[in-house]
Design a protein around this motif. Structure first.
Motif, PDB file in Angstrom:
ATOM      1  N   ASP A 185       0.827  -1.214   0.000  1.00  7.52           N
ATOM      2  CA  ASP A 185       0.000   0.000   0.000  1.00  7.52           C
ATOM      3  C   ASP A 185       0.857   1.259   0.000  1.00  7.52           C
ATOM      4  O   ASP A 185       0.567   2.228  -0.708  1.00  7.52           O
ATOM      5  N   LEU A 186       1.926   1.254   0.789  1.00  8.36           N
ATOM      6  CA  LEU A 186       2.825   2.407   0.818  1.00  8.36           C
ATOM      7  C   LEU A 186       3.556   2.544  -0.512  1.00  8.36           C
ATOM      8  O   LEU A 186       3.746   3.657  -1.027  1.00  8.36           O
ATOM      9  N   ALA A 217       2.419   1.847  -3.390  1.00  5.36           N
ATOM     10  CA  ALA A 217       1.486   2.460  -4.348  1.00  5.36           C
ATOM     11  C   ALA A 217       1.486   3.974  -4.195  1.00  5.36           C
ATOM     12  O   ALA A 217       1.404   4.719  -5.188  1.00  5.36           O
ATOM     13  N   LYS A 218       1.575   4.448  -2.956  1.00  4.10           N
ATOM     14  CA  LYS A 218       1.603   5.893  -2.720  1.00  4.10           C
ATOM     15  C   LYS A 218       2.913   6.501  -3.209  1.00  4.10           C
ATOM     16  O   LYS A 218       2.919   7.561  -3.862  1.00  4.10           O
ATOM     17  N   LEU A 219       4.020   5.850  -2.890  1.00  5.60           N
ATOM     18  CA  LEU A 219       5.322   6.379  -3.314  1.00  5.60           C
ATOM     19  C   LEU A 219       5.450   6.375  -4.837  1.00  5.60           C
ATOM     20  O   LEU A 219       6.073   7.273  -5.416  1.00  5.60           O
ATOM     21  N   THR A 254       3.362   7.063  -7.069  1.00  8.07           N
ATOM     22  CA  THR A 254       2.701   8.206  -7.729  1.00  8.07           C
ATOM     23  C   THR A 254       2.992   9.543  -7.037  1.00  8.07           C
ATOM     24  O   THR A 254       2.402  10.557  -7.402  1.00  8.07           O
ATOM     25  N   ASP A 255       3.889   9.552  -6.065  1.00  8.97           N
ATOM     26  CA  ASP A 255       4.174  10.773  -5.300  1.00  8.97           C
ATOM     27  C   ASP A 255       5.217  11.628  -6.022  1.00  8.97           C
ATOM     28  O   ASP A 255       6.412  11.337  -5.988  1.00  8.97           O
ATOM     29  N   SER A 277       7.465  11.445 -10.635  1.00 10.13           N
ATOM     30  CA  SER A 277       7.269  10.255  -9.815  1.00 10.13           C
ATOM     31  C   SER A 277       7.617   9.036 -10.658  1.00 10.13           C
ATOM     32  O   SER A 277       7.908   9.164 -11.854  1.00 10.13           O
ATOM     33  N   TYR A 311       5.577   9.835   5.478  1.00  6.04           N
ATOM     34  CA  TYR A 311       4.913   8.548   5.701  1.00  6.04           C
ATOM     35  C   TYR A 311       5.407   7.906   7.003  1.00  6.04           C
ATOM     36  O   TYR A 311       5.693   6.713   7.065  1.00  6.04           O
ATOM     37  N   GLU A 336       3.468   4.675   8.410  1.00  3.26           N
ATOM     38  CA  GLU A 336       3.710   3.452   7.645  1.00  3.26           C
ATOM     39  C   GLU A 336       5.127   2.931   7.865  1.00  3.26           C
ATOM     40  O   GLU A 336       5.347   1.722   8.012  1.00  3.26           O
ATOM     41  N   TYR A 340       5.055  -3.182  -4.228  1.00  8.19           N
ATOM     42  CA  TYR A 340       3.886  -2.744  -5.007  1.00  8.19           C
ATOM     43  C   TYR A 340       4.013  -3.160  -6.463  1.00  8.19           C
ATOM     44  O   TYR A 340       3.087  -3.758  -7.049  1.00  8.19           O
TER      45      TYR A 340
END
Length: 401
Positions: free
Chosen positions: A59-60, A62-64, A66-67, A77, A155, A158, A212
């Motif tokens: 999950d983290l 996935a955030k990184l 697109t960050d 990104s 983050y 997380e 991810y």
């Protein structure tokens, strides 16, 4: 009587034709199903990445991924290069600049199945690959300390759940062993323990992104749709079906494509010299040969101090082939999935269309390496002698992937 006999003969011929067609379809399916995604095994775990199957890490990651704040410009990104229109399609509008050797972006779909990453194989894991763009001046352009500082602040919860401790020395300092002179000097000035702690956190960030990426599903295409229809109905409402079936027969036979582009991902994950032309006004790219020593000395490889694997699990690194014959001008076999959607083909985008690429293989040029090795040629290709009709049948098949 004669009419009855003729009718019987007619139905016999018709039944024979139907039977022949069914046998042809079944013969096609017998070979083609080996290339279907429903035969793709579960992505193998990476022993060098303890976070590989952790849902919090996925999950983290996935955030990184697109960050865009994970870059000096604030607008770059991982997705900037690996996504187009919200789909996991390489963004070919992003220039492959000189410090990336003008190489194109490879798709990350199915990357969890690969033993080596990048066109030249200079990373032996997905997490090691994910680290390089973060410090690349043409990509994220962060220093190592900036990467760690940003992620551990943005983050924090997380990172704590994943057991990745914060490193105070990473704050308010621009330091990296790969940066400019001032950044390298700042890195060298840090205590050994601080450098080690920063590297552990940096490696963990790569492992999170890799968790991810490796678990992304590979989407079905027209190829799976065609096979499903033939399996269930013995027919498929797809244009050029006969050409597609003939194209696959060429792909897996005369054209020799499947010798490298095999399995559900259409890639053996290995490295081959296919005599690809160099870009205009550039020297021949040595491919894997230029990356072997870099791979072996990379502190983020499977045998390095930041790997979670015991050495015995690092099979590919323990038996790394350094011979010129195996690596000179060789590049990783790309997956052919989505190949017809790409604007440019080849490791440097030298090829402008599927037809041009197929004709390259058909002619089998010796490539640009002759003068460098003093031999007749290093390419593995041999002339295929495909007719124009066969070339377009092969393309019809490739367009379903």
């Amino acid at each position: 009587m004669i009419r009855s006999w003729l009718l019987t003969l007619f139905y016999f011929v018709l039944a024979s034709q139907v039977s022949a067609e069914e046998n042809s379809v079944q013969s096609f399916l017998d070979k083609a199903e080996a290339f279907a995604l429903w035969n793709l095994e579960k992505v193998p775990s990476d022993p060098s990445n303890r976070l590989f199957n952790e849902q919090t890490a996925i999950d983290l990651g996935a955030k990184l991924f697109t960050d865009a704040n994970l870059s000096r410009s604030g607008d770059t990104s991982c997705a900037s290069c690996h996504m187009t229109g919200g789909k996991m399609i390489p963004n070919e509008s992003r220039p492959a600049l000189r410090d990336r050797k003008n190489r194109t972006v490879m798709s990350i779909l199915g990357s969890g199945y690969q033993s080596f990453l990048f066109w030249d194989g200079r990373a032996d894991s997905l997490w090691s690959q994910a680290l390089e763009p973060l410090e690349n001046p043409s990509e994220h352009n962060f220093t190592r300390t900036e990467v760690v500082s940003y992620v551990q602040e943005a983050y924090a919860s997380e990172m704590k759940i994943l057991g990745i401790p914060a490193v105070t020395e990473a704050k308010s300092i621009l330091a990296s062993p790969l940066g400019n002179r001032q950044q390298r000097a700042a890195w060298d000035a840090l205590p050994n323990k601080a450098r080690t702690d920063i590297n552990h956190s940096f490696a963990s960030i790569g492992k999170v992104i890799a968790a991810y990426e490796a678990n992304l599903p590979v989407p079905y295409t027209d190829w799976e749709g065609l096979l499903t229809s033939l399996k269930e109905k013995n027919r498929a409402p797809i244009a050029k079906l006969e050409a597609i079936m003939k194209g696959f027969k060429l792909f897996s036979g005369k054209a020799r494509c499947a010798s490298c582009h095999n399995g559900p991902l259409f890639s053996d994950g290995d490295f081959h010299n296919n005599g690809m032309p160099s870009l205009e006004n550039t020297s021949p790219d040595l491919g894997k040969q230029s990356a072997v020593l870099r791979l072996l000395s990379n502190e983020f490889n499977c045998l390095g101090p930041y790997s979670d694997a015991v050495p015995e699990k690092c099979y590919d690194m323990l038996y790394q082939n350094r011979s010129i014959e195996q690596s000179f001008g060789a590049f990783r076999t790309p997956s052919l999935r989505g190949v017809s959607k790409r604007e440019r083909l080849g490791h440097a985008g030298q090829i402008s269309s599927l037809e041009e690429m197929v004709r390259h293989y058909n002619v089998a040029p010796i490539g640009p390496y002759v003068a460098l090795i003093g031999q007749e040629g290093a390419s593995e290709l041999v002339p295929l002698r495909l007719s124009d009709k066969e070339i377009f049948e092969l393309i019809a098949f490739l367009e379903t992937l």
